[in-house]
Design an enzyme around this catalytic site. Sequence first.
Site, mmCIF file in Angstrom:
data_model
loop_
_atom_site.group_PDB
_atom_site.id
_atom_site.type_symbol
_atom_site.label_atom_id
_atom_site.label_comp_id
_atom_site.label_asym_id
_atom_site.label_seq_id
_atom_site.Cartn_x
_atom_site.Cartn_y
_atom_site.Cartn_z
ATOM 1 N N GLY A 17 24.625 61.487 -17.384
ATOM 2 C CA GLY A 17 24.000 60.451 -18.198
ATOM 3 C C GLY A 17 24.645 60.339 -19.570
ATOM 4 N N ASN A 35 15.288 60.470 -22.500
ATOM 5 C CA ASN A 35 15.191 61.666 -21.660
ATOM 6 C C ASN A 35 13.793 62.214 -21.881
ATOM 7 O OD1 ASN A 35 17.347 63.647 -20.220
ATOM 8 N ND2 ASN A 35 15.706 64.850 -21.141
ATOM 9 N N THR A 37 10.959 64.579 -22.824
ATOM 10 C CA THR A 37 11.100 65.664 -23.795
ATOM 11 C C THR A 37 10.834 66.986 -23.099
ATOM 12 O OG1 THR A 37 10.233 64.131 -25.390
ATOM 13 C CG2 THR A 37 10.363 66.416 -26.085
ATOM 14 N N ASN A 110 22.672 61.072 -6.881
ATOM 15 C CA ASN A 110 23.060 61.264 -5.477
ATOM 16 C C ASN A 110 21.840 61.197 -4.569
ATOM 17 O OD1 ASN A 110 25.829 61.525 -5.580
ATOM 18 N ND2 ASN A 110 25.763 63.735 -5.982
ATOM 19 N N SER A 136 30.926 58.508 -8.495
ATOM 20 C CA SER A 136 31.737 59.707 -8.266
ATOM 21 C C SER A 136 32.776 59.865 -9.371
ATOM 22 C CB SER A 136 32.454 59.641 -6.928
ATOM 23 O OG SER A 136 33.319 60.753 -6.816
ATOM 24 N N GLY A 137 33.101 61.091 -9.671
ATOM 25 C CA GLY A 137 34.126 61.349 -10.677
ATOM 26 C C GLY A 137 33.719 62.466 -11.615
ATOM 27 N N GLY A 138 32.491 62.961 -11.434
ATOM 28 C CA GLY A 138 32.022 64.066 -12.263
ATOM 29 C C GLY A 138 31.983 63.677 -13.728
ATOM 30 N N LYS A 191 28.461 56.623 -0.655
ATOM 31 C CA LYS A 191 28.731 57.756 -1.550
ATOM 32 C C LYS A 191 28.572 59.088 -0.791
ATOM 33 C CE LYS A 191 29.388 60.354 -5.151
ATOM 34 N NZ LYS A 191 28.449 61.275 -5.598
ATOM 35 N N HIS A 194 31.578 59.605 1.228
ATOM 36 C CA HIS A 194 32.632 59.994 0.271
ATOM 37 C C HIS A 194 32.553 61.501 0.008
ATOM 38 C CE1 HIS A 194 33.569 61.288 -3.811
ATOM 39 N NE2 HIS A 194 34.589 60.446 -3.777
ATOM 40 N N ASN A 195 31.352 61.983 -0.277
ATOM 41 C CA ASN A 195 31.200 63.404 -0.581
ATOM 42 C C ASN A 195 31.516 64.271 0.636
ATOM 43 O OD1 ASN A 195 30.240 62.382 -2.980
ATOM 44 N ND2 ASN A 195 28.659 63.935 -3.189
ATOM 45 N N GLU A 198 35.089 64.563 0.896
ATOM 46 C CA GLU A 198 35.512 65.508 -0.157
ATOM 47 C C GLU A 198 35.402 66.962 0.369
ATOM 48 O OE1 GLU A 198 33.551 64.624 -3.956
ATOM 49 O OE2 GLU A 198 33.151 66.754 -4.141
ATOM 50 N N TYR A 199 34.304 67.283 1.032
ATOM 51 C CA TYR A 199 34.154 68.622 1.630
ATOM 52 C C TYR A 199 35.324 68.899 2.579
ATOM 53 C CZ TYR A 199 29.215 69.775 0.433
ATOM 54 O OH TYR A 199 28.045 70.100 -0.202
HETATM 55 P P1 NBP Z 1 20.972 66.928 -13.008
HETATM 56 O O1 NBP Z 1 21.117 66.576 -11.578
HETATM 57 O O2 NBP Z 1 21.012 68.348 -13.392
HETATM 58 O O3 NBP Z 1 19.584 66.265 -13.549
HETATM 59 C C1 NBP Z 1 19.138 66.540 -14.834
HETATM 60 C C2 NBP Z 1 18.464 65.329 -15.442
HETATM 61 O O4 NBP Z 1 17.343 64.922 -14.648
HETATM 62 C C3 NBP Z 1 17.922 65.681 -16.814
HETATM 63 O O5 NBP Z 1 18.102 64.588 -17.669
HETATM 64 C C4 NBP Z 1 16.446 65.917 -16.515
HETATM 65 O O6 NBP Z 1 15.620 65.768 -17.625
HETATM 66 C C5 NBP Z 1 16.205 64.835 -15.516
HETATM 67 N N1 NBP Z 1 14.945 64.973 -14.789
HETATM 68 C C6 NBP Z 1 14.551 65.912 -13.901
HETATM 69 BR BR1 NBP Z 1 15.508 67.387 -13.419
HETATM 70 N N2 NBP Z 1 13.312 65.697 -13.421
HETATM 71 C C7 NBP Z 1 12.907 64.572 -14.040
HETATM 72 C C8 NBP Z 1 11.721 63.824 -13.956
HETATM 73 N N3 NBP Z 1 10.742 64.185 -13.134
HETATM 74 N N4 NBP Z 1 11.608 62.726 -14.739
HETATM 75 C C9 NBP Z 1 12.605 62.350 -15.553
HETATM 76 N N5 NBP Z 1 13.779 63.014 -15.654
HETATM 77 C C10 NBP Z 1 13.929 64.109 -14.913
HETATM 78 O O7 NBP Z 1 22.008 66.116 -13.915
HETATM 79 P P2 NBP Z 1 23.499 65.588 -13.613
HETATM 80 O O8 NBP Z 1 24.374 66.682 -13.107
HETATM 81 O O9 NBP Z 1 23.898 64.836 -14.836
HETATM 82 O O10 NBP Z 1 23.302 64.538 -12.427
HETATM 83 C C11 NBP Z 1 22.509 63.388 -12.520
HETATM 84 C C12 NBP Z 1 22.538 62.685 -11.164
HETATM 85 O O11 NBP Z 1 23.894 62.309 -10.872
HETATM 86 C C13 NBP Z 1 22.095 63.582 -10.008
HETATM 87 O O12 NBP Z 1 21.464 62.804 -9.017
HETATM 88 C C14 NBP Z 1 23.408 64.113 -9.456
HETATM 89 O O13 NBP Z 1 23.321 64.481 -8.092
HETATM 90 C C15 NBP Z 1 24.320 62.906 -9.655
HETATM 91 N N6 NBP Z 1 25.753 63.215 -9.798
HETATM 92 C C16 NBP Z 1 26.159 64.334 -10.472
HETATM 93 C C17 NBP Z 1 27.528 64.586 -10.608
HETATM 94 C C18 NBP Z 1 28.028 65.801 -11.372
HETATM 95 O O14 NBP Z 1 29.234 66.039 -11.332
HETATM 96 N N7 NBP Z 1 27.174 66.540 -12.056
HETATM 97 C C19 NBP Z 1 28.456 63.688 -10.072
HETATM 98 C C20 NBP Z 1 27.995 62.547 -9.423
HETATM 99 C C21 NBP Z 1 26.633 62.313 -9.293
HETATM 100 P P3 NBP Z 1 15.223 67.072 -18.520
HETATM 101 O O15 NBP Z 1 16.334 67.252 -19.495
HETATM 102 O O16 NBP Z 1 13.970 66.642 -19.171
HETATM 103 O O17 NBP Z 1 15.047 68.223 -17.569
#
Ligand code: NBP
Length: 490
Positions: A17, A35, A37, A110, A136-138, A191, A194-195, A198-199
Amino acid sequence: MDNKKSDIGLIGLAVMGENLALNMESKNWQVSVYNRTVIGVEEGVVDRFVNGRAKGKNVQGFTEIKDFVESLAAPRKIMMMVRAGSAVDELMDQLFPLLSAGDILIDGGNSNYEDTNRRVELSESKGFLFVGSGVSGGEEGALNGASIMPGGSANAWSQVKPILQSIAAKTSDGTPCCEWVGPAGSGHFVKMIHNGIEYGDMQLIAEAYWMMKNLLSVDHEEIASIFAGWNEGKLRSYLIEITANILKHKDKSGDYLVDKILDAAGQKGTGKWSVINAMELGMPLGLIATAVFERSLSSQKALRETASHSYKHGHLQAVYNKPELVKDVHSALYASKLVSYAQGFAVLQKASDAFGWNLNLSSIARMWRGGCIIRSVFLNDIAAAFEAKEKPEHLLLAPYFKEEMRQLLPGWKNLVAAAVREELPVPAFSSALNYFYSLVSEKLPANMVQAQRDYFGAHTFERTDNLRGVFFHENWTGHGGDTKSGTYNV
Ligand code: NBP
């Protein structure tokens, strides 16, 4: 910053985000962020971002969801980048009472495509639009250009297109790696595959590395330079590039870090989902399944340690001829990768037919050329194959790939044979080779399977000397009845 309404709102300031928000802002969109709190964190997540990485930028932070929603220009566009699953539903429940007709929710996490099917329907029933988009792209892609796969409410596309395409990666010809995928959960389905691919790619590269490490007298630098060399040719891709970098990387004590990383692979579920959904559709996706299972087996480290003491095994021929082995590894890697993509795209086609999504496979291949983890030059050849006047029934039947496979087969066979001889596991290379042999076999021993099914369960069979679709049951033992089981397939 002025008080004009923001172009887009982003919820969820974790790694994805935060970086997407900065990417949007850098493309001149005004962004609101929110976000929930987190109790216990001294400075709230929103404040930390707004006063940190987003300081001085066109980003407004909110700690109240109502204020956040009110800060957005109509029709509102809200991108959720939160953990997949119940978090998305909880957020939607909070957002619905605050939205106006025509507002657009975008889920960039995801999410499971079936959840997205449901969320599109639910949102539309309330007069809103919902886009389920794979991203995708992290971290790097989120900040500098990702591959973005949006699907869902088609009416939303013209409104979100300028923003999503602006933050997408661009290929060398300037094409954004973001196009409309199709209705319902199709963006998240694409997507997911795609993943899964990737595996598969990662397992294949790991096997290539393992064969060279075990059968050649070469150090890390040399294996790295072999991968770097491949990255100049048909295997040019992000994963090959980072593999070369990983092999050369030393830790603080001057040792190659990869040697110190425990050989127990983790997984977060999208590979498993790909396989489950392929099974639901009755489609072979053996290479990705093998990659998922191999991660599971790798994580049983203690069991493997015990077993390795129980069964002595080792290499017969210490060192192989380097140019020959490297060429064979290259053939095995390239051919197996082709099998994996062929399987993956066949699953996409089947899903498209089953769900009425009308997926454009060449557009999907083009979207994956930049920004995402599986980006590679050979996706150009795949896109071209699907764009041909005569669409191939299967990717491996496209004229270009038929010729490639013919040339790769001898080396691929040599490599799998050498691995078997040397008692080295190459589950993905051999799974791909066996799939290929099955695919090109006019006859398979499935007649025996059908006979057994009918013998013990009266499951019936079709006959080679009769029409397809006509089912027979044999009284195999002379004392069975004539009652047949149903002839459905699941
Ligand atoms: P995470 O998958 O670790 O999610 C953390 C975020 O979700 C935080 O902002 C957290 O808020 C929020 N959150 C949660 Br947990 N429960 C919540 C709720 N009930 N209400 C509102 N917000 C909530 O973060 P990420 O790695 O940035 O991934 C975000 C999405 O993107 C996921 O679906 C992930 O699978 C996907 N994705 C990730 C990547 C990667 O490389 N990381 C790549 C592509 C897609 P908080 O701060 O208040 O806990």
